[in-house]
Scaffold this active site. Sequence first.
Site, PDB file in Angstrom:
ATOM      1  N   LEU A  12       0.819  -1.215   0.000  1.00 36.23           N
ATOM      2  CA  LEU A  12       0.000   0.000   0.000  1.00 36.23           C
ATOM      3  C   LEU A  12       0.854   1.267   0.000  1.00 36.23           C
ATOM      4  O   LEU A  12       0.559   2.241   0.679  1.00 36.23           O
ATOM      5  CB  LEU A  12      -0.968  -0.021   1.193  1.00 36.23           C
ATOM      6  CG  LEU A  12      -2.031  -1.140   1.100  1.00 36.23           C
ATOM      7  CD1 LEU A  12      -2.843  -1.225   2.389  1.00 36.23           C
ATOM      8  CD2 LEU A  12      -2.955  -0.922  -0.104  1.00 36.23           C
ATOM      9  N   ASN A  34      -0.490  -5.192   3.582  1.00 35.30           N
ATOM     10  CA  ASN A  34       0.812  -4.533   3.496  1.00 35.30           C
ATOM     11  C   ASN A  34       1.757  -5.194   4.488  1.00 35.30           C
ATOM     12  O   ASN A  34       1.316  -5.721   5.509  1.00 35.30           O
ATOM     13  CB  ASN A  34       0.633  -3.047   3.853  1.00 35.30           C
ATOM     14  CG  ASN A  34       1.837  -2.217   3.481  1.00 35.30           C
ATOM     15  OD1 ASN A  34       2.071  -1.994   2.298  1.00 35.30           O
ATOM     16  ND2 ASN A  34       2.596  -1.771   4.457  1.00 35.30           N
ATOM     17  N   ASN A 105       8.344  -1.839 -11.622  1.00 39.08           N
ATOM     18  CA  ASN A 105       9.255  -1.718 -12.764  1.00 39.08           C
ATOM     19  C   ASN A 105      10.327  -2.798 -12.639  1.00 39.08           C
ATOM     20  O   ASN A 105      11.466  -2.533 -12.290  1.00 39.08           O
ATOM     21  CB  ASN A 105       9.917  -0.333 -12.774  1.00 39.08           C
ATOM     22  CG  ASN A 105       9.040   0.695 -13.446  1.00 39.08           C
ATOM     23  OD1 ASN A 105       8.278   0.394 -14.355  1.00 39.08           O
ATOM     24  ND2 ASN A 105       9.133   1.939 -12.983  1.00 39.08           N
ATOM     25  N   SER A 131       2.184   2.597 -16.035  1.00 40.94           N
ATOM     26  CA  SER A 131       2.745   3.935 -16.226  1.00 40.94           C
ATOM     27  C   SER A 131       1.722   5.010 -15.909  1.00 40.94           C
ATOM     28  O   SER A 131       0.528   4.829 -16.105  1.00 40.94           O
ATOM     29  CB  SER A 131       3.226   4.120 -17.664  1.00 40.94           C
ATOM     30  OG  SER A 131       3.774   5.409 -17.807  1.00 40.94           O
ATOM     31  N   LYS A 185       7.365  -1.996 -20.956  1.00 38.28           N
ATOM     32  CA  LYS A 185       7.412  -0.880 -19.998  1.00 38.28           C
ATOM     33  C   LYS A 185       8.843  -0.343 -19.879  1.00 38.28           C
ATOM     34  O   LYS A 185       9.060   0.874 -19.769  1.00 38.28           O
ATOM     35  CB  LYS A 185       6.884  -1.329 -18.623  1.00 38.28           C
ATOM     36  CG  LYS A 185       7.005  -0.261 -17.527  1.00 38.28           C
ATOM     37  CD  LYS A 185       6.258   1.024 -17.895  1.00 38.28           C
ATOM     38  CE  LYS A 185       6.059   2.006 -16.774  1.00 38.28           C
ATOM     39  NZ  LYS A 185       7.201   2.544 -16.084  1.00 38.28           N
ATOM     40  N   HIS A 188       9.410   1.730 -22.821  1.00 41.95           N
ATOM     41  CA  HIS A 188       8.638   2.967 -22.605  1.00 41.95           C
ATOM     42  C   HIS A 188       9.481   3.943 -21.792  1.00 41.95           C
ATOM     43  O   HIS A 188       9.601   5.128 -22.116  1.00 41.95           O
ATOM     44  CB  HIS A 188       7.327   2.629 -21.865  1.00 41.95           C
ATOM     45  CG  HIS A 188       6.634   3.807 -21.232  1.00 41.95           C
ATOM     46  ND1 HIS A 188       7.094   4.429 -20.082  1.00 41.95           N
ATOM     47  CD2 HIS A 188       5.533   4.492 -21.592  1.00 41.95           C
ATOM     48  CE1 HIS A 188       6.296   5.429 -19.772  1.00 41.95           C
ATOM     49  NE2 HIS A 188       5.336   5.494 -20.662  1.00 41.95           N
ATOM     50  N   ASN A 189      10.098   3.432 -20.738  1.00 38.21           N
ATOM     51  CA  ASN A 189      10.908   4.296 -19.884  1.00 38.21           C
ATOM     52  C   ASN A 189      12.159   4.788 -20.603  1.00 38.21           C
ATOM     53  O   ASN A 189      12.593   5.923 -20.392  1.00 38.21           O
ATOM     54  CB  ASN A 189      11.293   3.571 -18.590  1.00 38.21           C
ATOM     55  CG  ASN A 189      10.135   3.514 -17.616  1.00 38.21           C
ATOM     56  OD1 ASN A 189       8.971   3.628 -18.010  1.00 38.21           O
ATOM     57  ND2 ASN A 189      10.417   3.329 -16.347  1.00 38.21           N
ATOM     58  N   GLU A 192      11.060   7.540 -22.541  1.00 36.67           N
ATOM     59  CA  GLU A 192      10.804   8.628 -21.563  1.00 36.67           C
ATOM     60  C   GLU A 192      12.120   9.345 -21.216  1.00 36.67           C
ATOM     61  O   GLU A 192      12.185  10.584 -21.209  1.00 36.67           O
ATOM     62  CB  GLU A 192      10.168   7.985 -20.314  1.00 36.67           C
ATOM     63  CG  GLU A 192      10.012   8.851 -19.087  1.00 36.67           C
ATOM     64  CD  GLU A 192       9.516   8.010 -17.890  1.00 36.67           C
ATOM     65  OE1 GLU A 192       8.458   7.359 -18.017  1.00 36.67           O
ATOM     66  OE2 GLU A 192      10.185   7.988 -16.841  1.00 36.67           O
TER      67      GLU A 192
END
Length: 467
Positions: A12, A34, A105, A131, A185, A188-189, A192
């Site tokens: 969390l 958690n 990630n 993302s 991903k 993607h980064n 980015e």
Amino acid sequence: MAKQAQIGIYGLGTMGSALALNMADSGFDVAVTNREADWIASFMSEAGGLAGKLHPQDELADFVASLATPRVILFMIPSGKPMDMMIEAITPHLEPGDTIIDGGNANFHDTRRRSALLAEQDLHFVGMGVSGGESGARHGPSMMVGGTDHSWAQLKPVLRAIAAQFEGDPCVDHLGPDGAGHFVKTVHNGIEYAEMQVIAEIYGLLRNGAAWTPAEIGQMFTDWDKGSLKSYLIEISGKALQYDDPVTGHPVVDVIKDAAGQKGTGRWTVVEAVRMGQAANMIEAAVGARSWSSEKATRQEAEAILGGARGAITLGSATMAEAFLAARILGYAQGFRILTAAAEEYDWPLNYGRIAEIWRAGCIIRSAMLDDISEAFQSELPAGQLILSPHFAKELARCVPALREVVAAAVTGGHAAPALCAALSWYDTMRQGFGTANIIQAQRDFFGHHGFERLGEDGKHHGPWWD
Ligand code: 6PG
């Protein structure tokens, strides 16, 4: 227990809490837990009216027991060792057909390893790239899913409901098995990183070479944020540059230390690209620039010894905008080349047009250009290259002259612009039908008898220097 939760979220922190609230808001019953149990109570008290859809559990066994079967459990915890530890802790409580999702990630090699490990027990492991940061997670992220068809069937209703929507199309899809989602991903980064660096370089040229104030540069980015230049990173850069620091009253960028952090995805993109015989030089430039940025003390010493004077930049917003557009095309194109190489290496059925589509909203690199990219991938591309699509070849022909002007001004004036220079170098290399590797081959043969191919002839040959 009266009602069984449709999905469980373990972790969390910022992203886990936001996703849990998003799911509850979309009408799903979500079990939450958690590692530090005291976080659970504070999360529940902040959930307000959504608390009724959130089912907190202190113990792992109770958390698992509270889920409808086959179970779906999303882990939003730091990637690496913590994920392995949690897999070990939770698997004894699971049954065949259950799915564990890693929404962090993570390195896709770990995801592939974990998928294979869990498959031995008839359990499913999903690597899911998420993302959009905290606000994306809460109100609509872009999600890249890698895993089995069984898991996708379990997950699809929840993920489509919570995803960002682009004109009614949810920005989430099943991209392939095991590590495919985390790999996409990661790339993607990488894109980015390249785009952030290009923005930083344009900021630097105007700031240091033309004495523009941060607010003026911010206003320029804000003015750019429409039409074909529209994007989230331009939007937030425009906004950030126009903020003042409440403590000093100075532009806030002036009180931020010029040393950028990095958690690994940019570096992994470069490592994987190089490993697969690719060269994503813009992404490499961006990763390298972040590393150099953290050498602040060295740079300060070097400025005193080597001199830090910079020549004037007289180019304005219109030229910068076209140069930026060219760099953005080239940055995306480098990212998609890495995806193509990985699809081949891992036998992933990556759908590039669909990937561009699910990046159109919710994620950090969302931009108007992704619509054109998805369209370009709908047709056959010459040599499979995005830059050779009729649309982008034309755009590059229009915008590269500006990129050339910007790079020339940066280089002549002594301004660092590694990503812009890399973009132009790649473009110029790729449009050279006959390059200069012939002399490299001659050198290799000269010193090492490595041999070379002759034009139009099969086989290995050596130069006359060996006669
Ligand atoms: C996103 C971001 C997000 C984060 C990365 C990159 O898509 O929402 O990419 O995942 O920004 O962790 O972080 P670093 O810049 O710290 O490597």
